[in-house]
Structures are given as structure tokens and as C-alpha cells.
Design an enzyme around this catalytic site. Structure first.
Site, PDB file in Angstrom:
ATOM      1  N   CYS A   1       0.602  -1.264  -0.022  1.00 56.13           N
ATOM      2  CA  CYS A   1       0.089  -0.031   0.157  1.00 56.13           C
ATOM      3  C   CYS A   1       0.614   1.428   0.024  1.00 56.13           C
ATOM      4  O   CYS A   1       0.377   2.394  -0.086  1.00 56.13           O
ATOM      5  CB  CYS A   1      -1.012   0.145   1.036  1.00 56.13           C
TER       6      CYS A   1
ATOM      7  N   HIS B   1      -3.291   7.942   6.576  1.00 56.58           N
ATOM      8  CA  HIS B   1      -3.519   6.493   5.978  1.00 56.58           C
ATOM      9  C   HIS B   1      -4.796   6.092   6.281  1.00 56.58           C
ATOM     10  O   HIS B   1      -5.656   5.616   5.536  1.00 56.58           O
ATOM     11  CB  HIS B   1      -2.437   5.669   6.072  1.00 56.58           C
TER      12      HIS B   1
ATOM     13  N   HIS C   1      -9.917   1.871  -0.022  1.00 51.22           N
ATOM     14  CA  HIS C   1      -8.369   1.772   0.021  1.00 51.22           C
ATOM     15  C   HIS C   1      -8.039   1.444  -1.264  1.00 51.22           C
ATOM     16  O   HIS C   1      -8.295   0.031  -1.654  1.00 51.22           O
ATOM     17  CB  HIS C   1      -8.187   0.814   1.155  1.00 51.22           C
TER      18      HIS C   1
END
Lengths: 216, 372
Positions: B139, B266, B300
């Protein structure tokens, strides 16, 4: 533009099928952690241990990713089975980088590049640029393609299913002592070739610093 | 070698569940409207909320469209003098899935078609970029690409760099996150006490960075990258790695923590991330900066999130407005300043975080440019 790297140390391992002398029990004392290591992670840890540097920033490359775990996920989904959480967490390309960080307690810059046949060339480029910031770096490329469907995909006659190379480097203003010719190595994944040529030239080097210019 | 050039984020072209271009995405964010939709066909027998691009055509066609759109906004950018840096977690994995789930075999697909490199190759061939390089660090992938772009420009190795963050919804990723127990089966609620996981999503963000100060650009002030050295899937419990990345970014930017107006966290919506990221932010920044997660709206987008959220952060700077932290009722950390509605204000400096599997952490600081 070129950046010159001095090669301080190197390590190399390969096997047509599976590298069997990776010293896992010595390198990773925690049995639970050791059992979870992927093949690429085992090779990367072995190479790092051979060089003896678990603290430098690391640029690690693998062309194909974690193929055993990735295929295990695909097969599970196709069969209507549940995906193994361990296979999933070990399937990302930066798995070897993560285990290097955990085993070596390395909290610094550790990154992963994956550029298929350009992978080790990219490792060298990223390493060269990052050498402007960090004192020393470890540049690693690993490939492990030993999985059951490898014959579906292996169309460039890769005979060595496992191979890994590590170079410990630092930036230098010294003149290059070696140049890469873009040599091909039959039976090896093209993703390895540039770093394999460096290793070959290092073995021929009799004395003095080994310096290579990396074109960015 | 000392850094010399300043680095600017000049233009961007993005697509994700929240919109087909950055203006649409930002409007959706300002409304705090979740773009997450229930999807079947990813996990057998289960309907799961995901961030799927509406009316999506072929992912690689969308990628080409976004590069074309970016180049139309940057007529000064010469592809043959520009390097492309890709950040992707799954690359062309969906192509392999399509073949394997359809035909039970991988014989009819080449590794070139589904590797991480497939993105760089498609774009490179079509647009004639000088070279390409691909990062795959889960990520943090496109944040790591941005960090490298910063190095290339600041060291005067390149004048122009295109960064691409791209990840498509794959059955492998959705099933994997579901089996790890961190895929929420409801719209995600980052930073809320009731949060229970992520909504996996897809997205493409194509960014132009250069040493040229152009109208409507922001400055990339500095980046920080660290490793947790703790666990493959769980962040360091004291947030050491996250704080190290944020501190490094501040040092690189030459800023104090008190300078940061807004933190694009995040904020995945997992129990572990949000608690640890909240505590880390509080330790370093106190209660002053606004803290939001865009993932309640976009989902996400995995390896694409760093580039996508850098573009969103730039939109906040350029438009002087901070989106709300959507789906938030009761914050896990009451000290932090989470806006619950769009907040117009002067946004001078934004810090954007991305953390990933394996304990990788990246933080990027973007800054407003004032007229000379």
C-alpha cells in the site's frame, strides 16, 4: 546522467531447482518466523547474512513476485476454497523486504522494485540514486519460480528456478573500473543478467576497488 | 550530493470509485459521500462493499486515458525526456485471474501481460516515455514512487517525472483481505470507535512532477520512508515506524510539526492502523492539524493510494478547503481534530501518510506556493 557505485562486497546463490544451503536456522533463530518465510525471503536473508550487513538501506528486486503464494491463492479461489491468510500476507512483492526488516531489525529505507526482465537494472538505478543520500546500500535481486504451473509461463527457457545476487555498494567519485556489456546468460532469467554480469566481473577483478557507472 | 532543485507537483489525472476525474473525486470528498458499493462476484457467496470505478471499461484503457489527460494538461512535458515511475501492488493480476478462472490455465497469457511491469510497458510503448521503473511495496507503492521522483528531480537527474499509482480490484486481494479479517462488510469508518476494517478499492492516479514552477502547482517539500521491523501485517504497536517516516518528512521539508495544517492520514479503518496512527499523530502534532482519511469515500486503493491522496492533498491546498472525515461519529482519539464537514481555510502545508503490509511507512509533505 551517470552515478558511480563502488562495490564493497557481493554474494551469489543459485540452483536449478531449489537452493538448499541457505542456513535458515542460523540466520533466523525464531522457528515460527522461519517457517513462514517465502523462498525469495530465504534467498534474500541468506545473501544479506553472507555480506554481513543487516543495517544498510536495501533495494530489493524480484521480477515475478511470490509465485508459490500467488498461485496458491488463485488455485484456492478457482477451487471454491478459502484463501490462506498466510499465503495472502506472503504474496505481496515486498515480502522479502519485510522479512529482511524484521529479522535484521532494520528500520530504515527498504524498498522493492519489480520490472520483469529489467528488474536488476532497476535495482541498480534506484540504488545509485539512493547512494546520494545513504552511506552504504545493499542491492539484492532474487528470483524463485519453483511452482507447479511454471511450465505454463516459462517461455524464455529459464533453467535455474532459483537465483539471488546481493551487492553492497556506496557512492563514489572514482572512475569506473568495469562496464556492463549487456551480456545474456542462457538458462538464467533476464531479470538477473546485469547483476550477474557484475558478479562475473567482480570474480575476475584481481585488486583495487570495483567501480561501476550506472546510467540513470 | 546536496539537493538543489525544488520539486513541484504540476498536474494530475485520477479516477476511482468517487469520480471519473479529480474534480469529481474532490467534490464527492467535500460532500463526505461514500462511493463504496455492494459487489458480488469477488468473494464466493458473499456481497461485499468495495470501491469500484463506476461504469468501468478495461483498466488499461482507463490508464491510457488518464495519461492522455495528464499530457493534455502539461504541454511542456516531453515524454521522450521523462521517466515514468509506477507504484502498484497487483499490476496486471486481474488479467491472470481472468485467464485462470476462465480457462483453468495460464498457458494463454504471458508474464509480460500480468506482471507489475505491465503498467509501465503499456504506458511506455503508447506514449514514448524515456524509461520506466516500477515499485511494488504493497500500500505504500506509489508513495515510494513519489519519494523516488523527488530524489530524481531534486538531484537534477530528471526535469520531469510522471508517477503512476494504479491498482485494479482483484479477486485475490479482496479474498485475501477478507480472510485476514480486515475487510469490512459495511462502509468503512476510519478513526471511529466502531470501525471494523477496510473497503478494498481500485484507482488510477497519474501525476506530473517537475522542477518547473507552473500555474496551479504545489511543492513537494520532502518525504520520509521507514520500516517497522515488527510484523508482516500488524503495525508497530507504538507507531515507531509511522512516527519515523513523518519525522523524516518534516526534517526533509525543513518544517516544524506545528507548521502542518492538515494531515491526510492513511486511515484505513482497521482497528490496528487507526488506533496506532492516531496515537502517533497526537504524539508528533498534538491537536492542531486537521486529520482526515479519504478512504471512507474512495475505499482503500492499495498501491495507488499514495499518488491518489497526494493529488487530493494538492486539491485541498489549491482550493483552500479540507474535506470532512466521512462516516465518523465517535473518534478513537478525541484529542485529534477531525473535521466533520468540509472546512474552508488557508491550507499551507499538508502531510500525507501511507503505510503498508510488511511494515513499510511513507510520508510526503506538500506545500502551497505563494506569488513571488
Amino acid at each position: 546522467m551517470q552515478i558511480n557505485l563502488e562495490i564493497l562486497s557481493f554474494a551469489h546463490v543459485e540452483d536449478p531447482e531449489k537452493c538448499t544451503t541457505l542456513n535458515e536456522k542460523t540466520v533466523v533463530s525464531d522457528m515460527m518466523l522461519r517457517r513462514r518465510l517465502t523462498r525469495n525471503a530465504r534467498i534474500a536473508l541468506y545473501l544479506t547474512d553472507q555480506i554481513g550487513d543487516f543495517s544498510s538501506p536495501v533495494v530489493i528486486g524480484n521480477a515475478y513476485g511470490e509465485v508459490v503464494e500467488t498461485f496458491d491463492i488463485l488455485r484456492s479461489i478457482a477451487a471454491g476454497e478459502t484463501v490462506s491468510p498466510t499465503a495472502f500476507q506472503n504474496s505481496v512483492h515486498n515480502t522479502p523486504a519485510s522479512y529482511l526488516s524484521i529479522v535484521g531489525q532494520n528500520k530504515g529505507y527498504i524498498t522493492t522494485v519489480s520490472d520483469l526482465y529489467e528488474t536488476s537494472a532497476s535495482v541498480l538505478k534506484v540504488g545509485a540514486v539512493k547512494s546520494l543520500k545513504f552511506e552504504t546500500l545493499l542491492l539484492i535481486v532474487t528470483d524463485s519460480i519453483d511452482f507447479e504451473r511454471v511450465s505454463d509461463l516459462n517461455r524464455c527457457d529459464i533453467a535455474l528456478k532459483e537465483c539471488g545476487i546481493a551487492l553492497q555498494v556506496r557512492h563514489t567519485t572514482k572512475k569506473p573500473t568495469m562496464r556492463l556489456s549487456g551480456k545474456s546468460y542462457v538458462g538464467y532469467s533476464p531479470s538477473i543478467w546485469p547483476m550477474l554480469e557484475i558478479v562475473e566481473k567482480l570474480r575476475e577483478t584481481k585488486s583495487g576497488p570495483a567501480v561501476i557507472a550506472i546510467e540513470i | 550530493m546536496k539537493s538543489q532543485n525544488k520539486v513541484y507537483l504540476n498536474a494530475f489525472s485520477c479516477v476511482c470509485a468517487a469520480g471519473l476525474n479529480i474534480e469529481e473525486i474532490f467534490e464527492t470528498l467535500l460532500r463526505g459521500e461514500s462511493a463504496i458499493t455492494d459487489q458480488s462476484g469477488y468473494v464466493d457467496g458473499v456481497i461485499i462493499p468495495l470501491g469500484k470505478i463506476p461504469g468501468k471499461q478495461d483498466f488499461f484503457e482507463l490508464l491510457e486515458e488518464n495519461v492522455t489527460s495528464l499530457l493534455a494538461k502539461t504541454p511542456w512535458l516531453v515524454p521522450s525526456e521523462t521517466i515514468v515511475l509506477v507504484g502498484s501492488s497487483v499490476g496486471g493480476m486481474c488479467r491472470a485471474e481472468k485467464k485462470f478462472f476462465g480457462e483453468g490455465s495460464l498457458t494463454d497469457i504471458t508474464v509480460e501481460e500480468f506482471s507489475i511491469r505491465s503498467i509501465a510497458d503499456e504506458v511506455g510503448q503508447k506514449f514514448g516515455f524515456k524509461s520506466a521503473l516500477s515499485f511494488s511495496t504493497a500500500c505504500t507503492s506509489s508513495s515510494i514512487a513519489l519519494d523516488f521522483a523527488y530524489d530524481l528531480i531534486s538531484h537534477e537527474l530528471y526535469k520531469t517525472v510522471v508517477v503512476i499509482g494504479a491498482d485494479e480490484l482483484s479477486r485475490s486481494a479482496v479474498n485475501g483481505f477478507d480472510r485476514l479479517g480486515i475487510a469490512s462488510h459495511a462502509p468503512t469508518r476510519p478513526f471511529d470507535v466502531e470501525r471494523n476494517g477496510i473497503n478494498v478499492a481500485e484507482g488510477i492516479a497519474v501525476l506530473a512532477l517537475s522542477s518547473l514552477k507552473t500555474p496551479e502547482c504545489v511543492e513537494i517539500m520532502g518525504c520520509g520512508v521507514s520500516s517497522d521491523a515488527y510484523n508482516i501485517t500488524h503495525p508497530h504497536p507504538q507507531g515507531e515506524g509511522a512516527m519515523a517516516a513523518m519525522s523524516q518528512a518534516l526534517a526533509a521539508a525543513g518544517l516544524d510539526a506545528s507548521s502542518i495544517d492538515y494531515i491526510n492520514a492513511h486511515g484505513t479503518g482497521t482497528v490496528a492502523n487507526d488506533e496506532i496512527e492516531s496515537a502517533s499523530i497526537e504524539k508528533l502534532f498534538g491537536s492542531k492539524p486537521f486529520v482526515i482519511s479519504t478512504k471512507a469515500v474512495t475505499g482503500h486503493t492499495l498501491g495507488a493510494c499514495g499518488a491518489l491522496e497526494a493529488a487530493i492533498s494538492a486539491m485541498s491546498i489549491l482550493n483552500n478547503v479540507i474535506p470532512p472525515c466521512a462516516n465518523l461519529s465517535t473518534p478513537v482519539n478525541a484529542t485529534l481534530n477531525h473535521p466533520v464537514e468540509a472546512t474552508p481555510c488557508e491550507v499551507k502545508y499538508v502531510l500525507s501518510n501511507a503505510f503498508g503490509f510488511g511494515g513499510g511507512n511513507a510520508a510526503i509533505i506538500l506545500g502551497k506556493i505563494y506569488a513571488d
